[in-house]
Design a protein around this motif. Structure first.
Motif, PDB file in Angstrom:
ATOM      1  N   PRO B 183       9.329  -4.014  14.941  1.00  0.00           N
ATOM      2  CA  PRO B 183       9.761  -3.192  13.816  1.00  0.00           C
ATOM      3  C   PRO B 183      10.772  -3.934  12.950  1.00  0.00           C
ATOM      4  O   PRO B 183      11.454  -4.844  13.424  1.00  0.00           O
ATOM      5  CB  PRO B 183      10.418  -1.979  14.480  1.00  0.00           C
ATOM      6  CG  PRO B 183      10.796  -2.422  15.841  1.00  0.00           C
ATOM      7  CD  PRO B 183       9.871  -3.549  16.219  1.00  0.00           C
ATOM      8  N   GLY B 184      10.838  -3.560  11.698  1.00  0.00           N
ATOM      9  CA  GLY B 184      11.796  -4.163  10.783  1.00  0.00           C
ATOM     10  C   GLY B 184      12.058  -3.211   9.635  1.00  0.00           C
ATOM     11  O   GLY B 184      11.217  -2.368   9.321  1.00  0.00           O
ATOM     12  N   ALA B 185      13.214  -3.349   9.010  1.00  0.00           N
ATOM     13  CA  ALA B 185      13.617  -2.432   7.937  1.00  0.00           C
ATOM     14  C   ALA B 185      12.623  -2.515   6.780  1.00  0.00           C
ATOM     15  O   ALA B 185      12.206  -1.502   6.212  1.00  0.00           O
ATOM     16  CB  ALA B 185      15.023  -2.751   7.449  1.00  0.00           C
ATOM     17  N   ILE B 192       5.244   0.985   7.718  1.00  0.00           N
ATOM     18  CA  ILE B 192       4.738   0.406   8.966  1.00  0.00           C
ATOM     19  C   ILE B 192       5.801   0.612  10.036  1.00  0.00           C
ATOM     20  O   ILE B 192       6.773  -0.132  10.118  1.00  0.00           O
ATOM     21  CB  ILE B 192       4.410  -1.086   8.785  1.00  0.00           C
ATOM     22  CG1 ILE B 192       3.405  -1.248   7.647  1.00  0.00           C
ATOM     23  CG2 ILE B 192       3.857  -1.679  10.073  1.00  0.00           C
ATOM     24  CD1 ILE B 192       3.158  -2.687   7.264  1.00  0.00           C
ATOM     25  N   THR B 193       5.631   1.664  10.797  1.00  0.00           N
ATOM     26  CA  THR B 193       6.596   1.991  11.842  1.00  0.00           C
ATOM     27  C   THR B 193       5.845   2.120  13.156  1.00  0.00           C
ATOM     28  O   THR B 193       4.608   2.109  13.171  1.00  0.00           O
ATOM     29  CB  THR B 193       7.269   3.340  11.552  1.00  0.00           C
ATOM     30  OG1 THR B 193       6.254   4.355  11.601  1.00  0.00           O
ATOM     31  CG2 THR B 193       7.931   3.356  10.181  1.00  0.00           C
TER      32      THR B 193
END
Lengths: 125, 681
Positions: B183-185, B192-193
């Protein structure tokens, strides 16, 4: 402004928790609808309090607590576990895993508010 | 200090969510029952059923609905045991659980209608408590193919035996795969979670487990979600589902599973009929109040109105010889875009017909019990979709037709045997959308057929000539082909209501096809979509009309003494409203049902104040009849409709009633945009 993460797969339950905590001034709420989403959010931004349901579809609240406590930067994050009557065995497991407080549904709005207040204010500023 | 919250305020939201949970519980219980009948386990559905009841219990406790807490508590307890027994539930447990769900449902209805939930029915808790659930763990029917999980991944130990088996049981071309999602901010901002990735992967195979791993991850992250699944999808498809780089995809084993990829004959695939398609159901769905979509449609409607003004302006320019080719091309394109946008918004209101008819198997199951007739329900509804508003209206009609089919049309097993038919009757529900904006639904039974002669005798009329005449007879209010009132379809609505829904309300078509001894088919054709409107119903010159509530600014009493009328029949009458003069237009005269002189002679009793191009105008009407939700049936394509008439509706009397658009009515005749020199002719 204190950031609160409310984790429950039931939207109504999340809304209720937020309504209960609303009287505490200045809280900012983020919802997470699954344990995995909670872990994702915790890894992406800082929070001051987590209210966590135990029974969720992917990974349960206890696994979330275990994961959180395994992370250095999250070790002190206050966690309130919320669960349903009849889940007494989980209480011990959740507290052992490192949850700070344990609320059983039905709880009174004032009770969870008092617990949240205690946890937010005992935390070193 | 803010007063503390009252959780009772959450009752409506609670009711909505529990209703969804009940739907899910019913679906999973039916799946569990099907498995139990074959003597096999259904761990996934047992788990989902358990979770639904657990959530219902918790929520009910919060809003203090004790009877539901008790019922769901005991159901949950027995399901917890079944869950621990590997998802195995004895067939005998299904009925008490069904009874429990029904009891919860009844109490939900009581709460919804403002009553208290009734106490728990006597004996129910005892029956639920007594559910003996076998605790022996029996391995599933399918034998695991020898696939060893890559233990170096250190994930093997985190899998339960059931999960391990799910992952390694090779069905068809499925391979056990590991997808790493980081995951990314920035990824979260693009949607996209872990939730979206998990939902997408769940549609591609059997997602067995998701494990979060902390520590440095590719791309600079500090967290990796490891998703373990058994799937036929290619690496590229999986990679795409995981949002691309820095995600990783790899096979968990190179042993047996890869053989299938090399063209070895694939083993026969196990049918998975009872698998609730959870992945597809929940994939990226969002619950939106229908009113918000309606709001979007309303905004769009004002764009459409604007476009017609633009179109007129361009036409005027063209008429005086201005070069408008480019302008007209843009306008044309704009019209197409508006139509596309309208279609896109309407699509948001579409629900899958299959989802709407979710409860029919349950209904038929209940009928099987109450009538004692063996009956099978076949549903062939595919992926057809329907506007939610249409679906909500058509469902009661379909329920009625299915009830009728089981109760009246299907013969008893003895009669069927005598007629040389299979003992089990069949009711088939079909559905398909055709390209022109209509949905065709059929309800077919293989029962005794409708005896036209007998129907005619009962109605004391000559025998009908064809099936349309026969349907006409069946649809007479209060007509029943049975003397005695049966418990299933004797009460409630008759065929007349079915026709009212299909034909009068929805503007559709109802046909009947029947052959004595062979069976009956009802063909229903309904529009894919309808427009709902909150409307004020009023009377003017003896006729009824409807107008959208939202378009009316105010309702005023018109007192003759306060109407200022210039001399002659052609001046603009003015009426005082809060100290301001507002033009008073005789609606009767505008609609051509009164002459100018009549309009002067009779002062209307009430005025509907609307805004026309910024100015207030009061339309005088005779009588207000009330306010209700109506189904608007446009007379034409909304982009080319008659100004002032939005469409027609049926108020329940079978007579078409015009729905007026007062914002546009008469305005087209007015010179210029100022409108103050309006003449009401």
């Amino acid at each position: 402004m204190p950031e609160v993460l409310v984790v429950d797969d039931s939207k109504v339950m999340r809304d209720m928790v937020v309504a209960c905590l609303r009287p505490y001034p200045g809280l900012n709420f983020t919802h997470a609808s699954s344990g995995l989403e909670a872990i994702e959010r915790l890894s992406l931004s800082p929070y001051d309090l987590v209210v966590l349901d135990l029974n969720m579809p992917d990974i349960g609240g206890i696994e979330v607590v275990e994961f959180v406590r395994g992370q250095d930067h999250l070790r002190a994050l206050p966690i309130i576990i919320v669960t349903t009557r009849g889940d007494d065995a989980s209480r011990t497991r959740a507290l052992t895993a490192g949850a700070n407080r344990f609320m059983t549904k039905p709880f009174k709005p004032d009770d969870i508010l008092a617990e949240a207040r205690g946890l937010l204010e005992e935390k070193p500023a | 200090m803010t007063a503390s919250v009252d959780l009772a305020d959450f009752l409506p939201a609670y009711l909505a969510e529990v209703e969804e949970l009940l739907d899910s519980a019913h679906r999973h219980l039916m799946a569990v029952e099907a498995s139990a009948r074959r003597g096999s386990a259904h761990p996934k559905s047992v788990r989902e059923l358990f979770r639904a009841l657990h959530t219902i219990k918790g929520l009910s406790a919060m809003v203090d609905v004790e009877p539901i807490v008790s019922i769901s508590h005991w159901m949950e307890s027995s399901l917890r045991q079944a869950d621990q027994a590997g998802g195995r539930l004895p067939e005998s447990s299904v009925e008490p659980l069904m009874e429990g769900l029904r009891a919860v449902e009844q109490r939900m209805r009581q709460l919804a209608s403002g009553k208290d939930a009734a106490p728990v029915p006597p004996g129910l808790l005892e029956r639920l408590e007594a559910l003996g659930v076998s605790t022996s763990v029996v391995p599933g029917a399918a034998r695991p193919v020898a696939v060893t999980l890559d233990e170096t991944l250190a994930l093997g130990s985190r899998l339960t035996p059931v999960e391990r088996e799910q992952l390694t049981t090779s069905v068809g071309h499925r391979r056990p795969m590991r997808v790493d999602f980081i995951p990314g901010a920035e990824r979260a901002a693009r949607g996209i979670t872990i939730n979206s990735v998990r939902e997408r992967l769940a549609t591609l195979g059997d997602l067995v487990k998701v494990v979060p791993l902390a520590g440095p991850a590719p791309g600079g992250g500090s967290l990796t979600f490891v998703l373990l699944l058994s799937t036929e999808a290619s690496d590229a498809v999986l990679m795409e589902a995981a949002g691309g780089e820095p995600a990783q995809v790899r096979a968990l084993s190179t042993l047996t599973a890869s053989l299938a990829d090399d063209g070895a004959p694939a083993p026969v695939r196990e049918p998975e009929l009872e698998e609730p398609e959870e992945g597809r159901r929940s994939s990226g769905t969002l619950r939106v109040e229908v009113s918000r979509l309606d709001e979007a449609l309303e905004r769009l409607a004002s764009l459409v109105v604007n476009r017609s003004r633009l179109q007129r302006a361009v036409a005027d320019l063209t008429a005086v010889g201005a070069p408008t080719r480019e302008l007209r091309a843009i306008l044309h394109e704009n019209g197409r875009q508006l139509r596309d946008m309208r279609a896109a918004i309407l699509r948001l209101r579409m629900v899958r017909v299959g989802d709407v008819l979710d409860r029919l198997p349950l209904l038929v199951r209940g009928l099987r019990r109450t009538t004692g007739k063996p009956v099978r329900l076949e549903m062939d509804v595919g992926d057809a979709e329907l506007d939610k508003a249409v679906a909500d209206r058509i469902l009661p009609a379909l329920v009625h037709l299915v009830r009728n089919a089981v109760d009246h049309a299907l013969e008893s097993p003895e009669e069927r045997r005598a007629a040389g038919k299979s003992l089990e009757g069949t009711v088939r529900l079909g559905c398909h959308a055709n390209a022109s904006g209509w949905v065709d639904l059929t309800v077919t039974d293989d029962g005794r057929g409708v005896d036209a002669e007998a129907v005619a005798r009962r109605a004391r009329v000559p025998a009908p000539r064809d099936s349309d005449d026969l349907l006409e007879l069946l649809c007479r209010p209060g007509f029943s082909t049975r003397e005695e009132v049966t418990s299933t379809s004797g009460r409630g609505m008759g065929m007349d209501i079915v026709r009212r829904i299909v034909v009068d309300q929805l503007g559709g078509d109802l046909r009947l096809e029947t052959r004595v001894g062979v069976g009956t088919t009802f063909h229903l054709r309904v529009p894919l979509t309808i427009t709902l409107l909150d409307a004020i119903i009023f009377e003017c010159a003896g006729l009824r009309y409807a107008v959208a509530v939202g378009s009316v600014e105010e309702l005023i009493e018109v007192e003759a003494a306060r109407v200022v009328r210039p001399a002659g029949a052609h001046g603009v009458a003015l009426v005082e409203r809060r100290g301001q003069a507002v033009s008073l237009v005789s609606l009767a005269q505008l609609l051509g049902s009164a002459s100018a002189q009549q309009a002067v002679d009779a002062t209307p009793a009430r005025g509907l104040v609307v805004r026309q191009r910024g100015d207030l105008v009061a339309f005088g009407v005779d009588r207000l009849l009330g306010q209700q939700e109506i189904v608007l049936r446009p007379l034409e394509d909304p982009l080319v409709r008659v100004p002032g008439v939005a469409g027609a509706t049926d108020l329940g009397d079978g007579q078409p009633t015009l729905v007026l658009d007062l914002n546009a009515l008469g305005a087209a005749r007015r010179p210029g945009a100022g409108g103050r020199e309006e003449r009401a002719t």
